[in-house]
Design a protein around this motif. Structure first.
Motif, mmCIF file in Angstrom:
data_model
loop_
_atom_site.group_PDB
_atom_site.id
_atom_site.type_symbol
_atom_site.label_atom_id
_atom_site.label_comp_id
_atom_site.label_asym_id
_atom_site.label_seq_id
_atom_site.Cartn_x
_atom_site.Cartn_y
_atom_site.Cartn_z
ATOM 1 N N THR A 38 42.581 38.251 37.901
ATOM 2 C CA THR A 38 43.048 39.415 38.659
ATOM 3 C C THR A 38 41.901 39.883 39.560
ATOM 4 O OG1 THR A 38 42.337 40.934 36.935
ATOM 5 C CG2 THR A 38 44.647 40.231 36.871
ATOM 6 N N LEU A 63 40.992 42.062 43.655
ATOM 7 C CA LEU A 63 41.405 42.826 44.838
ATOM 8 C C LEU A 63 41.355 41.938 46.077
ATOM 9 C CD1 LEU A 63 39.204 45.942 44.050
ATOM 10 C CD2 LEU A 63 41.710 45.967 44.062
ATOM 11 N N SER A 105 43.747 51.231 40.903
ATOM 12 C CA SER A 105 43.433 51.675 42.260
ATOM 13 C C SER A 105 42.800 53.068 42.297
ATOM 14 C CB SER A 105 44.682 51.632 43.132
ATOM 15 O OG SER A 105 45.767 52.220 42.475
ATOM 16 N N THR A 136 35.968 41.663 42.638
ATOM 17 C CA THR A 136 35.775 42.685 41.595
ATOM 18 C C THR A 136 35.539 44.035 42.304
ATOM 19 O OG1 THR A 136 33.393 42.400 41.610
ATOM 20 C CG2 THR A 136 34.657 40.987 40.090
ATOM 21 N N SER A 157 46.092 46.656 39.470
ATOM 22 C CA SER A 157 44.670 47.020 39.461
ATOM 23 C C SER A 157 44.542 48.545 39.348
ATOM 24 C CB SER A 157 43.972 46.526 40.729
ATOM 25 O OG SER A 157 44.405 47.287 41.827
ATOM 26 N N GLY A 200 45.649 45.217 44.727
ATOM 27 C CA GLY A 200 45.502 44.431 43.508
ATOM 28 C C GLY A 200 46.316 43.151 43.597
#
Ligand code: SF4
Ligand code: SF4
Ligand code: SF4
Length: 300
Positions: free
Chosen positions: A233, A235, A125, A258, A123, A172
């Motif tokens: 995908t 968090l 970050s 998200t 992700s 992530g």
């Protein structure tokens, strides 16, 4: 000797200076007589080489020439005399370098390099962390809290910036999905999955145990035929973590959020903390007192 709050002696002339107020504004009294540290605001630990040059120059001009990198990715300029504090601060701000803050408030957000830099990143970050910092740092909803409120964003399940040790932390994650027609039955993913989530069946196809999967994505990156693909995908979010004298790991609150949902979770967590937290207690203590399920009802 200089008390935490009280009179600061300079050239034997007393000046009524509230050291606690200075500290709240990022100007921190050092142990050494007459010297202060300026804590800078460097969200997600990212700073340009030009900015670092400017900080270095201020350090040489007004400080001891030493900088300290804090455990939360901040930079502190050490060894500044009280009479030079304002000038140093003004010069920093003229160069676009912001001074940080301490105290019971939403603190500067930290983050690892994430998918833009780190080969393991799932992700963005840095982007998520910067966005959260921009949205909450110094804003009304993040001020006058019962205690400090720390947030970090990790790019993957390795959790390098320790999301479970923050008041709210994210990492992530990716859910894999098998495209059977692309699988050649090599078994690499079974060996690669450290969680024991994948087992090859009698037909030579990998079977995934969802209860064991931690959404690390190793099976996806190791498959030689790209038969494991990303289904989704997002968090994972943890809340109530802290370090210090009485450490406690944060608990999993939600998965596959998200960036917008992560922001909403912070907003609601801050509101919960403001309304339910007692002065001096960290979010985790508030959650323990009121109940994790009740906290989840408030924030999800
Ligand atoms: S948490 Fe993951 S993405 Fe972030 S630095 Fe560590 S390994 Fe890389
Ligand atoms: S690594 Fe890829 S090709 Fe090999 S068994 Fe697993 S899914 Fe199939
Ligand atoms: S995502 Fe990670 S834990 Fe889940 S099956 Fe793949 S390798 Fe195993």
């Amino acid at each position: 000797m200089i008390a935490d709050k009280g009179e600061y002696m300079e050239n034997s002339m007393p000046k009524a200076i509230d050291l606690a107020a200075l500290k709240t504004g990022g100007l921190i009294k050092q142990k050494e007589k007459d010297l202060f540290v300026i804590r800078l605001r460097t969200p997600v630990g990212k700073i340009s080489a030009d900015e670092l040059d400017k900080i270095s120059n201020i350090s040489k001009k007004h400080g001891s020439g030493m900088l300290h990198f804090t455990v939360r990715q901040g930079i502190e300029i050490q060894g500044i005399k009280f009479d030079d504090l304002q000038t140093a601060k003004d010069e920093l701000e003229a160069d676009g370098i912001r001074v940080g803050a301490c105290g019971p408030r939403f603190r500067v957000v930290t983050a690892c390099p994430g998918e833009g830099i780190c080969p393991n990143g799932l992700s963005p970050s840095q982007e998520v962390g910067l966005s959260l910092d921009e949205e909450f740092y110094g804003e009304e909803e993040g001020l006058d809290l019962p205690h400090k409120f720390k947030v970090t964003v990790a790019g993957c399940t390795s959790c390098c910036p320790k999301p479970q040790e923050n008041d709210v932390g994210f990492h992530g994650q990716v859910e894999p999905e098998l495209v059977e027609d692309d699988c050649n039955g090599c078994g690499v993913c079974e060996v690669t999955c450290k969680e024991g989530s994948i087992v090859m069946d009698d037909n030579g196809l990998p079977i995934k145990d969802d209860d064991k999967c931690i959404y690390c994505g190793d099976c996806i990156s190791s498959c030689p035929t790209d038969a494991w693909v990303k289904k989704r995908t997002g968090l994972a979010a943890y809340a109530g973590g802290r370090w210090g004298r009485h450490p406690e790991l944060g608990k999993l609150v939600a998965e596959f959020l998200t960036a917008e949902e992560a922001s909403a979770l912070i907003r609601k967590s801050l509101a919960f903390y403001k309304s339910s937290g007692k002065r001096g207690e960290r979010l985790g203590v508030t959650i323990n007192r009121i109940g994790f399920d009740k906290f989840k009802e408030h924030v999800l």
